[in-house]
Design a protein around this motif. Structure first.
Motif, PDB file in Angstrom:
ATOM      1  N   LYS A  25     -48.911 -51.733 -70.324  1.00  0.00           N
ATOM      2  CA  LYS A  25     -48.976 -53.154 -70.992  1.00  0.00           C
ATOM      3  C   LYS A  25     -50.442 -53.657 -70.718  1.00  0.00           C
ATOM      4  CE  LYS A  25     -46.012 -55.089 -68.495  1.00  0.00           C
ATOM      5  NZ  LYS A  25     -45.480 -53.986 -67.903  1.00  0.00           N
ATOM      6  N   THR A  26     -50.822 -53.717 -69.451  1.00  0.00           N
ATOM      7  CA  THR A  26     -52.206 -54.317 -68.934  1.00  0.00           C
ATOM      8  C   THR A  26     -53.458 -53.823 -69.762  1.00  0.00           C
ATOM      9  OG1 THR A  26     -51.351 -55.087 -66.850  1.00  0.00           O
ATOM     10  CG2 THR A  26     -53.618 -54.927 -67.295  1.00  0.00           C
ATOM     11  N   GLY A  27     -53.333 -52.297 -69.512  1.00  0.00           N
ATOM     12  CA  GLY A  27     -54.400 -51.443 -70.340  1.00  0.00           C
ATOM     13  C   GLY A  27     -54.456 -51.681 -71.881  1.00  0.00           C
ATOM     14  N   GLY A  48     -50.245 -63.113 -67.419  1.00  0.00           N
ATOM     15  CA  GLY A  48     -48.918 -63.325 -66.735  1.00  0.00           C
ATOM     16  C   GLY A  48     -48.170 -62.198 -65.884  1.00  0.00           C
ATOM     17  N   ASP A  49     -49.075 -61.344 -65.545  1.00  0.00           N
ATOM     18  CA  ASP A  49     -48.553 -60.246 -64.838  1.00  0.00           C
ATOM     19  C   ASP A  49     -49.671 -60.498 -63.306  1.00  0.00           C
ATOM     20  OD1 ASP A  49     -47.570 -58.167 -63.262  1.00  0.00           O
ATOM     21  OD2 ASP A  49     -48.279 -56.712 -64.769  1.00  0.00           O
ATOM     22  N   THR A  50     -48.911 -61.035 -62.351  1.00  0.00           N
ATOM     23  CA  THR A  50     -49.880 -61.452 -61.176  1.00  0.00           C
ATOM     24  C   THR A  50     -49.610 -60.141 -60.193  1.00  0.00           C
ATOM     25  OG1 THR A  50     -48.279 -62.910 -60.547  1.00  0.00           O
ATOM     26  CG2 THR A  50     -50.233 -63.595 -61.543  1.00  0.00           C
ATOM     27  N   ILE A 140     -50.538 -62.376 -74.215  1.00  0.00           N
ATOM     28  CA  ILE A 140     -49.816 -62.637 -73.035  1.00  0.00           C
ATOM     29  C   ILE A 140     -49.509 -61.309 -72.334  1.00  0.00           C
ATOM     30  CG2 ILE A 140     -48.196 -63.714 -71.700  1.00  0.00           C
ATOM     31  CD1 ILE A 140     -47.837 -65.720 -74.185  1.00  0.00           C
ATOM     32  N   ASP A 141     -50.036 -60.874 -71.251  1.00  0.00           N
ATOM     33  CA  ASP A 141     -49.871 -59.798 -70.328  1.00  0.00           C
ATOM     34  C   ASP A 141     -48.454 -60.316 -69.541  1.00  0.00           C
ATOM     35  OD1 ASP A 141     -49.702 -57.392 -69.058  1.00  0.00           O
ATOM     36  OD2 ASP A 141     -51.511 -57.693 -67.848  1.00  0.00           O
ATOM     37  N   VAL A 142     -47.423 -59.847 -69.902  1.00  0.00           N
ATOM     38  CA  VAL A 142     -46.064 -60.406 -69.377  1.00  0.00           C
ATOM     39  C   VAL A 142     -45.776 -59.383 -68.209  1.00  0.00           C
ATOM     40  CG1 VAL A 142     -43.827 -60.624 -69.597  1.00  0.00           C
ATOM     41  CG2 VAL A 142     -45.205 -61.248 -71.694  1.00  0.00           C
TER      42      VAL A 142
HETATM   43 MG   LIG Z   1     -49.795 -54.760 -65.737  1.00  0.00          MG
END
Ligand SMILES: [Mg+2]
Ligand SMILES: Nc1ncnc2c1ncn2[C@@H]1O[C@H](COP(=O)(O)OP(=O)(O)O)[C@@H](O)[C@H]1O
Length: 266
Positions: A25-27, A48-50, A140-142
């Motif tokens: 997701k993040t990439g 949104g992903d800590t 949004i990076d969930v």
């Molecule tokens: Mg991630």
């Protein structure tokens, strides 16, 4: 008082989600945002992903303020918005494409412990910021998972870009997310991205998921946004905290994600 009425910006807000973690997701979020900024777009990215490999770490930034300050009421989203210096792309017409980060905080519980009213306020504020500051899109990076926080972020977006891999547990979790969004939020806004897959694997995963949502949830077919191949160069860039779309624009994974991002503009 919280206003529970969802506010919708004109420009699209995308939630990039998955049930399972580590599916990319993040990439994918960062690569899509960078692709659009290169084309001159102004793109907002909400972390949104800590978890540990979150966006400000990936971008080598040390934000002074983050979502924790927004949730505590000390700051507004606009206060914490951080234009990413490496992701400014001047265009021939004098405008500048830009990715602007709304940083999370590594290791901080952040959105994980937020109350529903506070979360809805934050999402409304995100739509308002997109509208008022004329962003072209927001992502949004969930965080991984299917808890109410993730479901709410997805349900309040215009579209959920649901990322899975061919791994059976990732597919099961992706289906669970679609099912809960439908059953608990009456929302069916998901589009599928199959990551780390060959074309044949991607199509197989899509077939399985769309059959399940049509048969068991009686939903329309699940549209496929794209299939992203496994790519060693891409993985190396992520590991070295380099922006794959800039360091390795010819990586097959970057090119597949760039096609997905371009498709979002259409
Ligand atoms: Mg991630
Ligand atoms: N298409 C791909 N090819 C190779 N490695 C990938 C690909 N997509 C993701 N990865 C690797 O998988 C790991 C998890 O990716 P990440 O974007 O952090 O996933 P998530 O945000 O879903 O947890 C990273 O190490 C990344 O390099």
């Amino acid at each position: 008082m919280t206003n529970p009425t969802p506010l919708h910006s004109t420009a699209p807000v995308y939630a990039v989600a998955s049930g399972k973690g580590g599916v990319g997701k993040t990439g994918i979020t960062l690569t899509m945002a960078t692709t659009l900024a290169k084309k001159g777009k102004r793109v907002l990215l909400l972390d949104g992903d800590t978890g540990l490999a979150n966006l400000d770490v990936q971008l080598n930034l040390q934000p002074k303020r983050d979502l924790a300050h927004v949730l505590s009421g000390e700051s507004t989203l606009r206060d914490i918005a951080l234009p990413v210096p490496q992701l400014a792309f001047p265009q021939k017409d004098g405008t500048t494409g830009q990715v602007t980060l709304l940083p999370g905080r590594a290791g901080h519980a952040g959105l994980a412990n937020v109350t529903q009213p506070a979360l809805l306020n934050m999402v409304n504020a995100l739509h308002a910021l997109v509208e008022e500051d004329a962003y072209d899109a927001a992502f949004i990076d969930v965080a991984a998972g299917i808890a109410p926080t993730q479901l709410t972020l997805c349900a309040q977006a215009h579209q959920t870009l649901l990322v899975t891999t061919p791994d059976p547990s990732a597919i099961t979790d992706a289906y669970a997310l679609i099912k809960l969004m439908w059953q608990q939020y009456a929302t069916a806004n998901a589009r599928l991205i199959v990551n780390m897959a060959s074309a044949a694997e991607g199509e197989y995963v899509h077939q399985r998921l769309t059959t399940a949502v049509e048969k068991f949830l009686k939903l329309p077919p699940l549209p496929l946004r794209g299939i992203v191949p496994t790519c060693k160069t891409y993985a190396t860039a992520v590991r070295e905290h380099r922006i794959a779309a800039i360091a390795h624009p010819n990586s097959h994974a970057v090119q597949a994600i760039a096609r997905i991002a371009t498709g979002l503009l259409a």
